[in-house]
Motif scaffolding. Structure first.
Motif, PDB file in Angstrom:
ATOM      1  N   PHE A  30     -22.896 112.211 132.287  1.00 39.33           N
ATOM      2  CA  PHE A  30     -24.090 111.314 132.172  1.00 39.33           C
ATOM      3  C   PHE A  30     -23.238 110.104 131.453  1.00 39.33           C
ATOM      4  N   GLU A  31     -21.864 109.244 132.062  1.00 39.68           N
ATOM      5  CA  GLU A  31     -21.233 108.222 131.518  1.00 39.68           C
ATOM      6  C   GLU A  31     -22.088 107.314 131.784  1.00 39.68           C
ATOM      7  N   THR A  32     -23.022 106.584 132.292  1.00 43.54           N
ATOM      8  CA  THR A  32     -24.172 105.484 131.353  1.00 43.54           C
ATOM      9  C   THR A  32     -24.720 105.639 130.494  1.00 43.54           C
ATOM     10  N   VAL A  33     -24.635 106.671 129.214  1.00 39.15           N
ATOM     11  CA  VAL A  33     -25.064 107.530 128.634  1.00 39.15           C
ATOM     12  C   VAL A  33     -24.402 106.311 127.197  1.00 39.15           C
ATOM     13  N   THR A  34     -23.289 106.521 127.240  1.00 41.32           N
ATOM     14  CA  THR A  34     -21.869 106.486 126.064  1.00 41.32           C
ATOM     15  C   THR A  34     -21.236 105.136 127.145  1.00 41.32           C
ATOM     16  N   THR A  35     -21.005 104.305 125.098  1.00 44.49           N
ATOM     17  CA  THR A  35     -19.809 103.235 125.072  1.00 44.49           C
ATOM     18  C   THR A  35     -18.525 103.353 126.407  1.00 44.49           C
ATOM     19  N   ASP A  36     -18.036 104.420 125.720  1.00 43.96           N
ATOM     20  CA  ASP A  36     -17.183 104.842 126.302  1.00 43.96           C
ATOM     21  C   ASP A  36     -16.867 105.760 128.010  1.00 43.96           C
ATOM     22  N   GLY A  62     -26.454 119.516 115.209  1.00 45.27           N
ATOM     23  CA  GLY A  62     -25.213 119.363 116.205  1.00 45.27           C
ATOM     24  C   GLY A  62     -23.818 119.578 115.862  1.00 45.27           C
ATOM     25  N   GLN A  63     -23.580 120.341 114.537  1.00 42.31           N
ATOM     26  CA  GLN A  63     -22.033 120.715 113.893  1.00 42.31           C
ATOM     27  C   GLN A  63     -21.509 121.337 114.955  1.00 42.31           C
ATOM     28  N   SER A  64     -22.183 122.929 115.793  1.00 45.54           N
ATOM     29  CA  SER A  64     -21.387 123.042 115.821  1.00 45.54           C
ATOM     30  C   SER A  64     -20.746 122.443 117.429  1.00 45.54           C
ATOM     31  N   ILE A  65     -21.618 121.871 118.338  1.00 47.92           N
ATOM     32  CA  ILE A  65     -21.487 121.214 119.497  1.00 47.92           C
ATOM     33  C   ILE A  65     -20.243 119.950 118.618  1.00 47.92           C
ATOM     34  N   ASP A  66     -20.376 119.700 117.812  1.00 50.60           N
ATOM     35  CA  ASP A  66     -19.567 118.406 117.282  1.00 50.60           C
ATOM     36  C   ASP A  66     -18.301 118.953 116.983  1.00 50.60           C
ATOM     37  N   ALA A  67     -17.865 119.908 116.295  1.00 51.64           N
ATOM     38  CA  ALA A  67     -16.938 120.909 116.082  1.00 51.64           C
ATOM     39  C   ALA A  67     -16.064 121.530 117.527  1.00 51.64           C
ATOM     40  N   ILE A  68     -16.769 121.592 118.466  1.00 50.47           N
ATOM     41  CA  ILE A  68     -16.037 122.228 119.846  1.00 50.47           C
ATOM     42  C   ILE A  68     -15.728 120.942 120.703  1.00 50.47           C
ATOM     43  N   GLN A  69     -16.299 119.154 120.124  1.00 45.90           N
ATOM     44  CA  GLN A  69     -15.463 118.362 121.128  1.00 45.90           C
ATOM     45  C   GLN A  69     -14.656 118.692 120.596  1.00 45.90           C
ATOM     46  N   TYR A  70     -14.985 117.637 118.650  1.00 40.91           N
ATOM     47  CA  TYR A  70     -13.551 117.184 118.163  1.00 40.91           C
ATOM     48  C   TYR A  70     -12.345 118.357 118.458  1.00 40.91           C
ATOM     49  N   VAL A  90     -18.366 116.591 125.156  1.00 32.22           N
ATOM     50  CA  VAL A  90     -19.703 117.741 125.290  1.00 32.22           C
ATOM     51  C   VAL A  90     -20.786 118.199 125.382  1.00 32.22           C
ATOM     52  N   GLU A  91     -21.222 118.163 126.135  1.00 31.27           N
ATOM     53  CA  GLU A  91     -22.193 118.698 126.694  1.00 31.27           C
ATOM     54  C   GLU A  91     -23.583 120.258 126.504  1.00 31.27           C
ATOM     55  N   PHE A  92     -24.465 120.136 125.904  1.00 29.40           N
ATOM     56  CA  PHE A  92     -25.082 121.524 126.290  1.00 29.40           C
ATOM     57  C   PHE A  92     -26.477 120.650 126.341  1.00 29.40           C
ATOM     58  N   ASP A  93     -26.641 121.701 127.274  1.00 30.66           N
ATOM     59  CA  ASP A  93     -28.730 121.667 127.537  1.00 30.66           C
ATOM     60  C   ASP A  93     -29.578 120.527 126.675  1.00 30.66           C
ATOM     61  N   GLY A  94     -28.213 119.302 127.349  1.00 31.10           N
ATOM     62  CA  GLY A  94     -29.389 117.982 127.128  1.00 31.10           C
ATOM     63  C   GLY A  94     -29.015 117.475 125.474  1.00 31.10           C
ATOM     64  N   TYR A  95     -28.551 118.020 124.370  1.00 32.57           N
ATOM     65  CA  TYR A  95     -28.440 117.431 122.917  1.00 32.57           C
ATOM     66  C   TYR A  95     -27.799 116.368 123.123  1.00 32.57           C
ATOM     67  N   ARG A  96     -26.877 116.444 123.598  1.00 25.37           N
ATOM     68  CA  ARG A  96     -25.510 115.264 123.990  1.00 25.37           C
ATOM     69  C   ARG A  96     -26.211 114.539 124.357  1.00 25.37           C
ATOM     70  N   ARG A  99     -29.527 113.020 121.915  1.00 26.90           N
ATOM     71  CA  ARG A  99     -28.442 112.105 120.872  1.00 26.90           C
ATOM     72  C   ARG A  99     -28.172 110.445 120.876  1.00 26.90           C
ATOM     73  N   TYR A 100     -27.796 110.663 122.784  1.00 24.53           N
ATOM     74  CA  TYR A 100     -26.822 109.122 122.509  1.00 24.53           C
ATOM     75  C   TYR A 100     -27.927 108.431 122.362  1.00 24.53           C
ATOM     76  N   GLN A 101     -29.711 108.878 123.652  1.00 22.15           N
ATOM     77  CA  GLN A 101     -30.826 108.139 123.055  1.00 22.15           C
ATOM     78  C   GLN A 101     -31.598 107.626 121.936  1.00 22.15           C
ATOM     79  N   GLU A 102     -31.477 108.630 121.426  1.00 24.94           N
ATOM     80  CA  GLU A 102     -32.008 108.324 119.769  1.00 24.94           C
ATOM     81  C   GLU A 102     -30.761 107.580 118.837  1.00 24.94           C
ATOM     82  N   LEU A 103     -29.375 107.624 118.956  1.00 22.54           N
ATOM     83  CA  LEU A 103     -28.454 107.424 118.055  1.00 22.54           C
ATOM     84  C   LEU A 103     -29.347 105.283 118.835  1.00 22.54           C
TER      85      LEU A 103
END
Length: 162
Positions: A30-36, A62-70, A90-96, A99-103
């Protein structure tokens, strides 16, 4: 030599297998979603997981998925030359994606408030990856600056006029 993306996919599949989770990993993003724009997306397919396993994989706020991404970003770049290092999302089930849209909305609201009032705006409750995302998105905005203050787990992002 395998690409960083292939290595990332293989590493994440091994991690999930070690966790006892029967999930496949794809690399469409979903590269268009991020600034990176250099971020490699590793998408976990949770169609074979129970709701409890899905909750465990995302974790509280999101602590677990953030830890996996880290871990992915740290381990997969550990021995890579600086110019060959990659960023992994690391994306799972649309979470990331959600969350990018919310941010993005939260950031726009904070920008509007700073510009309207001229006062600093504090955004609490962000992970370090989320703070980094907002800091990066604000780099191109000349009339605003941001900084992180405090100690984990109470670290906050501060947005201010320049």
């Amino acid at each position: 030599m395998e690409s960083q993306l292939s290595l990332g996919k293989q590493w994440l599949e091994q991690l999930l297998d070690s966790m006892g989770l029967a999930a496949k990993v794809t690399t469409e993003g979903f590269e268009t979603v991020t600034t990176d724009s250099n971020s490699n997306w590793l998408n976990i397919d949770g169609s074979n997981l129970t709701s409890e396993q899905k909750e465990q994989l995302i974790g509280n706020k999101g602590q677990s998925i953030d830890a996996i991404q880290y871990l992915a970003n740290t381990i997969l770049n550990l021995e890579a030359d600086p110019e060959a290092q990659s960023s992994f999302t690391v994306e799972f089930d649309g979470y990331r994606f959600e969350r990018y849209q919310e941010l993005a909305v939260l950031t726009e609201e904070a920008i509007a408030k700073v510009r309207e009032t001229g006062e600093d705006v504090e955004i609490p409750g962000l992970s370090s990856a989320e703070r980094k995302q907002i800091h990066s998105s604000l780099e191109e905005i000349e009339d605003l600056s941001s900084e992180s203050r405090g100690q984990e787990p109470d670290r906050r992002l501060i947005l201010r006029s320049q």
